[in-house]
Design an enzyme around this catalytic site. Structure first.
Site, PDB file in Angstrom:
ATOM      1  N   LYS A 157     -14.594 -14.576   6.566  1.00 39.23           N
ATOM      2  CA  LYS A 157     -14.324 -13.175   6.927  1.00 39.23           C
ATOM      3  C   LYS A 157     -12.830 -12.866   6.787  1.00 39.23           C
ATOM      4  CE  LYS A 157     -18.341 -13.093   9.963  1.00 39.23           C
ATOM      5  NZ  LYS A 157     -18.877 -13.251  11.328  1.00 39.23           N
ATOM      6  N   GLN A 213     -16.907 -14.008  17.451  1.00 34.31           N
ATOM      7  CA  GLN A 213     -17.867 -14.842  16.720  1.00 34.31           C
ATOM      8  C   GLN A 213     -18.833 -15.530  17.698  1.00 34.31           C
ATOM      9  OE1 GLN A 213     -18.125 -15.101  13.266  1.00 34.31           O
ATOM     10  NE2 GLN A 213     -19.973 -16.302  13.661  1.00 34.31           N
ATOM     11  N   ASP A 220     -19.118  -5.254  14.565  1.00 33.88           N
ATOM     12  CA  ASP A 220     -20.341  -6.044  14.404  1.00 33.88           C
ATOM     13  C   ASP A 220     -21.572  -5.220  14.789  1.00 33.88           C
ATOM     14  OD1 ASP A 220     -20.225  -8.573  13.301  1.00 33.88           O
ATOM     15  OD2 ASP A 220     -19.586  -9.559  15.154  1.00 33.88           O
TER      16      ASP A 220
END
Ligand code: NDP
Length: 296
Positions: free
Chosen positions: A54, A98, A121
Site C-alpha cells: 500500500k 491494518q 477502508d
C-alpha cells in the site's frame, strides 16, 4: 469453454496511472498532495507485506504516505490515542488501521474511533450504512475492487444469480450488498453462504457469478460450479511451499485447475482481486483528498 482471465494486476496498474494523472492535475492547480497514513501493529508477516504494498503504491501515484508502527503490546487506550491524532492531523487525508489487531484490542472500538471522513477502508458503521443505503460513501477496498473489475470487463450482472461464499464485514457481506443494489454492477439476486450453509454445492452450482472469500484454499472445485460461471476468488492463503525461496506460495479459495475450464471469466491468485484492493484504497484516498464524499 476457455475462461478469460480477469487481470487484476494490469487493471490495477491502469487505475493507478489514471490516479497519478489526477494527482498531477490536482497539484498543478495548487491542491495539496494526497496523504495516506497506515497504522501497523506488531510483526505479522502478511500484514507487513500488505502495508508495504500500500505504501509503495502511494509513492507510485504521487501520494504522500506515513507508516505508523507500534509493538503488539500497545494498549487499546494508546491505540485509540494514535487514531485520534490521525483524525486531528489536517495534513492526513485518510488512514487505515491494518487488521488483524492483537486479541486484547477491541477492533470495533478502533474502527468506530476513526473519523468517517478519513475512513478510506470504509469499515466505519457510518460508511457501511451509507453504502447499504446507496449513498456516497467510502466502499471497503476489496469489494470496491471487485465491483470495478466487473465494470471494466463489462460483465453483465443484472438479473444474474450471484452466490457469495463468506460473510465477513470486510468482504463477503459488503459484496453481497453491492451486487444486490439497484445499480450496475448490481441488480443481481444474491445468495450469501457461510459455514452453516447446508449443501453449499447446491448453491454454488446455480451461480452465474461466484464470489468466494473464506480463506480455505481450494475449497471450490470444478464439480461445484456450472458451465459459464464468472468466478471471483478473493482468498489468499500462504501455503507452505519448499520449492520457493520464500518458503510459501499463495493459494486462492478456488481450485483454479478444475474450475477454470468451466468458467467464462476467472480471477487468478495472485494477480486478481489483491491488486484491485490496492487500486480502490488509492481511489478512496484521492476522494478523501478532494473531499468528494465528506465536505468537512
Ligand atoms: P474471514 O475469516 O473474516 O471470513 C471467512 C468467511 O468464510 C466467514 O464468513 C465464514 O463463515 C466463511 N466460511 C468458513 N468456512 C466456510 C465453509 N466451510 N463454507 C462456507 N463458508 C465458510 O475472512 P475474510 O473475509 O477476511 O477473508 C477471506 C479470504 O480473503 C482470506 O483468504 C483473506 O486473506 C482474503 N482476503 C483477500 C483480500 C484481497 O485483497 N485479495 C482482502 C481481504 C481478505 P462464518 O461467518 O459462518 O464463520
Amino acid at each position: 469453454m476457455s475462461a478469460t482471465l480477469l487481470q487484476g494486476k494490469e487493471l490495477s496498474l491502469q487505475i493507478q496511472s489514471e490516479i497519478a494523472d489526477k494527482v498531477k492535475a490536482l497539484t498543478a492547480a495548487g491542491g495539496k498532495v494526497p496523504h495516506l497514513a497506515a497504522v501497523l501493529i506488531g510483526n505479522n508477516g502478511a500484514s507487513e507485506t500488505y502495508v508495504d504494498h500500500k505504501v509503495k503504491a502511494c509513492e507510485k501515484v504521487g501520494f504522500k504516505s506515513t507508516l505508523v508502527r507500534h509493538d503488539d503490546t500497545i494498549s487499546e487506550g494508546d491505540l485509540l490515542r494514535v487514531v485520534d491524532e490521525l483524525n486531528e492531523n489536517d495534513d492526513i487525508d485518510g488512514f487505515i488501521v491494518q487488521l488483524p489487531l492483537p486479541k486484547h484490542i477491541d477492533v470495533n472500538k478502533v474502527i468506530e474511533a476513526i473519523k468517517p471522513s478519513k475512513d478510506v477502508d470504509g469499515f466505519h458503521p457510518i460508511n457501511f450504512g451509507r453504502m447499504a443505503g446507496n449513498m456516497p460513501a467510502y466502499i471497503p477496498a476489496t469489494p470496491d475492487g471487485i465491483i470495478e473489475m466487473l465494470k471494466r470487463y463489462k460483465i453483465e450482472t443484472t438479473g444474474k444469480h450471484t452466490v457469495v461464499v463468506g460473510r465477513s464485514q470486510i468482504v463477503g457481506t459488503p459484496v453481497s450488498i453491492l451486487l444486490s443494489r439497484a445499480a450496475y454492477p448490481g441488480d443481481s439476486t444474491v445468495t450469501l453462504c457461510h459455514r452453516h450453509t447446508k449443501d453449499l454445492a447446491s448453491f454454488t452450482k446455480s451461480a452465474d457469478i461466484l464470489v468466494v472469500a473464506t480463506g480455505i484454499p481450494g475449497m471450490i472445485s470444478g464439480d461445484m460450479v456450472k458451465e459459464g460461471v464468472v468466478v471471483i476468488d478473493v482468498g489468499i492463503t500462504r501455503v507452505e511451499d519448499k520449492s520457493r525461496k520464500s518458503g510459501y506460495s499463495l493459494k486462492g479459495d478456488v481450485d483454479f485447475d478444475s474450475v477454470a475450464p468451466k468458467a467464462s471469466y476467472i480471477t487468478p491468485v495472485p494477480g486478481g482481486v489483491g491488486p484491485m484492493t490496492i487500486a480502490s484504497l488509492l481511489k478512496n484516498t484521492f476522494l478523501a483528498a478532494e473531499k468528494a464524499i465528506y465536505k468537512g
